[in-house]
Design an enzyme around this catalytic site. Structure first.
Site: not given
Length: 454
Positions: A276, A327
């Site tokens: 991220h 994810d």
């Protein structure tokens, strides 16, 4: 995932060779490896397997939480934040067993194969039984994931994750795990290392490490995980600055950003990937770049959870290699992740063209595999693992552009639905859009997810 050593040849109508699209390429394969790449082969030689469309190296999904696939649809109802989403996620995690996790992950990895993914990085933190009681085999959940990848015909890097605490308290202590997180925690990083050391690599599976976040591993224990990975020359991944609350807590307890804390504790480096990397300071970006710490962007999850747009372009300029992950599996489509990274940056900067199609494809292939400890994958070259993903150029999304623009077409127009053929390690896993090992992937997904409902 094994193959015999017989030789075979694939004829690629169009092939992306890292810098350009080349028509008429013959790829010779023996066992799992490419033994020759011949250009200028204008027609399929007799006996070859024909792959019509644009063939890329196999795609790498560098960040997966397989059980989050069961949340699709459910967490899109109503509004909320990352933290309210997390409560729904816990409810699913509470119901999983090694058997039901295997069934779910097998179907999820098969969905990935249908999307052209040949290697997945599984950020695995669901280790124990309800209440934190270890299974008879303390790695039963991890073993279920490794077997699921084999069943689905893909490689896996199991990023076994240290998750000790629920929040920051001091240099040495974290808040105790809540009742849901007890399944994630080994108690200490040393206990995590002892359990993770029992995991064994296989031809299709490599073992890496992960620090869930600076919230979940007290600063005094970060070095244990970093040393474990360094001793094995294994990949090390970490959720980094996904939420502003993580930054605020780290500043309050340690007087620095999470990136600075990880740097001070020896976590950053060429084998490390921050996942991220959303809410970074300029100093953070510089640290990640100077240490060549990677960045795994997960745009479809980051936008689904309203996390924000990470500074991927700045990170890349500073020297942080980029990879991509799906994810939470709001969708499983690495082409969409690549497209979204560029389009998100356009929205933020009001300018276009931050990455070429070739650069985005490198993030989806070679750099993604490198981040997962498979540097010999993600390219169509002699000696590389024989992973091929073919994108149709005659669908309603891809028909029309010149073949020399097929890379741009793939990145900016194609979707996972345009994947026609997938070869992983010399083995045909997807042919004409159908999975060769799991005939009915939608039913497998539906059955596995239904089994987790109350």
């Amino acid at each position: 995932m094994t193959t015999d050593a017989k030789a075979q040849t694939y004829w690629l109508e169009h092939a992306w060779l890292g810098t350009h699209v080349e028509p008429g390429v013959a790829v010779e394969v023996t066992g799992e490896r490419i033994t020759a790449v011949r250009e200028g082969v204008q027609a399929p030689p007799p006996g070859t397997t024909v792959l019509r469309g644009l063939t890329l190296p196999g795609l790498a999904n560098a960040h997966s939480h397989a059980f989050h696939r069961a949340l699709r649809g459910t967490v899109q109802v109503g509004s909320g934040t990352f933290w309210t989403w997390r409560e729904v996620m816990y409810a699913v995690a509470d119901r999983l067993t090694p058997e039901t996790y295997h069934a779910l992950a097998r179907a999820v990895y098969a969905e990935m194969a249908l999307a052209g993914i040949t290697t997945v990085g599984e950020f695995h933190y669901l280790h124990h039984g309800p209440g934190g009681t270890p299974y008879a085999d303390p790695n039963a959940m991890g073993e279920a994931l490794i077997q699921a990848a084999s069943d689905a015909g893909v490689r896996i890097t199991l990023l076994d994750t240290a998750y000790v605490a629920s929040g920051l308290l001091s240099e040495t202590r974290g808040e105790p795990p809540n009742r849901h997180q007890l399944r994630f925690s080994d108690g200490t990083a040393d206990a995590w290392a002892e359990r993770a050391s029992a995991l064994k690599e296989r031809p299709h599976a490599r073992i890496g490490a992960a620090i869930h976040s600076v919230r979940a591993v007290p600063a005094g224990q970060l070095g244990v995980v970093a040393r474990w990975a360094a001793e094995r020359e294994a990949p090390l991944h970490v959720h980094l600055s996904e939420q502003t609350a993580e930054n605020d807590a780290c500043q309050a307890v340690h007087g620095c950003t999470p990136t600075q804390l990880l740097f001070d504790r020896g976590v950053l480096g060429t084998r490390t990937t921050g996942v991220h990397n959303t809410h970074l300071t300029e100093e953070d970006i510089g640290l990640l770049g100077r240490t060549t710490t990677g960045t795994c962007m997960c745009p479809t999850t980051e936008r689904d959870l309203a996390d924000g747009i990470g500074p991927a372009a700045s990170l890349h300029r500073e020297g942080s290699p980029l990879s991509l992950g799906s994810d939470s599996h709001a969708v499983i489509d690495i082409l969409e992740e690549a497209r979204a990274m560029e389009l998100n940056e356009r929205l933020r900067s009001h300018t276009r063209g931050h990455w070429t199609a070739a650069a985005l494809l490198r993030a989806a292939t070679a750099d993604g595999h490198a981040a997962l400890g498979w540097p010999d994958a993600g390219v169509i070259e002699r000696g590389a693992l024989a992973d091929l993903t073919t994108i149709a150029l005659d669908s309603v999304r891809t028909a029309g552009p010149l073949p020399r623009l097929a890379a741009e077409t793939a990145v900016f127009a194609a979707t996972a639905a345009d994947v026609r053929h997938v070869v992983a390690g010399g083995r045909v896993v997807v042919r004409d859009g159908s999975h060769a090992l799991i005939p009915d992937v939608p039913s497998a997904l539906a059955e596995a997810i239904t089994a987790l409902r109350d």
